[in-house]
Scaffold this motif. Sequence first.
Motif, PDB file in Angstrom:
ATOM      1  N   THR A  39       0.844  -1.194   0.000  1.00 37.94           N
ATOM      2  CA  THR A  39       0.000   0.000   0.000  1.00 37.94           C
ATOM      3  C   THR A  39       0.883   1.248   0.000  1.00 37.94           C
ATOM      4  N   MET A  41       0.634   3.551   2.133  1.00 43.13           N
ATOM      5  CA  MET A  41       0.991   3.747   3.546  1.00 43.13           C
ATOM      6  C   MET A  41       2.275   2.983   3.881  1.00 43.13           C
ATOM      7  N   THR A  42       2.396   1.774   3.374  1.00 45.12           N
ATOM      8  CA  THR A  42       3.613   0.998   3.607  1.00 45.12           C
ATOM      9  C   THR A  42       4.803   1.670   2.948  1.00 45.12           C
ATOM     10  N   TYR A  44       5.257   4.814   2.575  1.00 50.14           N
ATOM     11  CA  TYR A  44       5.646   5.955   3.411  1.00 50.14           C
ATOM     12  C   TYR A  44       6.260   5.533   4.747  1.00 50.14           C
ATOM     13  N   ARG A  45       6.120   4.289   5.133  1.00 52.21           N
ATOM     14  CA  ARG A  45       6.837   3.798   6.312  1.00 52.21           C
ATOM     15  C   ARG A  45       8.325   3.614   6.001  1.00 52.21           C
TER      16      ARG A  45
END
Length: 183
Positions: A39, A41-42, A44-45
């Motif tokens: 994703t 979000m992943t 951006y981690r």
Amino acid sequence: MTKFQNTHTAIIENAMKLFRQHGYSSTSVGSIAKVTGITEMTFYRHFPNKEAILLNDPFDPIIAEYILRQPSEKKALSATVAGFRAAWREAEASVEDSLKTRLGIIAATPELKRASLDSTGETVEAIKTALVARGSSKIEATTVASAILSALSSALLLWAASDTLEISTVINDTLDALEASNE
């Protein structure tokens, strides 16, 4: 490797493929995430933005460590040049292809070229910290770190845009020129 490290590596590899195929500007974080099977979000981690994939430099601690290992009688510029040479010998075989790809993309993308010159600040800080720990003044450490990084950054961008220059020659010639000015 851990799952985090595997994902991190996959993001970099897939981003590089997409940058080469579609260009940096036409590649979105979403497309990198999709091809990687994660994703956004992943993504951006692992990275604050897609620019960080190209601009983060994992060699700062290695360079600083080699500078710290130099004999105390060496002047700041000589110790820094020797530290760079030692760090390059350690990294040379494993990074040449990926570095050429990274720097080629940076050299061909005006906004990344400017950002890469700005991003040398972390490397300058790592070198300054090592030089101050060796006994250099802050002014001397700042001057030496900035001069070496400016020279190497410019030379590496020339190498990345060239089909004939060899990276080891570019790095060694640049370091030789800096060292000769110190004699």
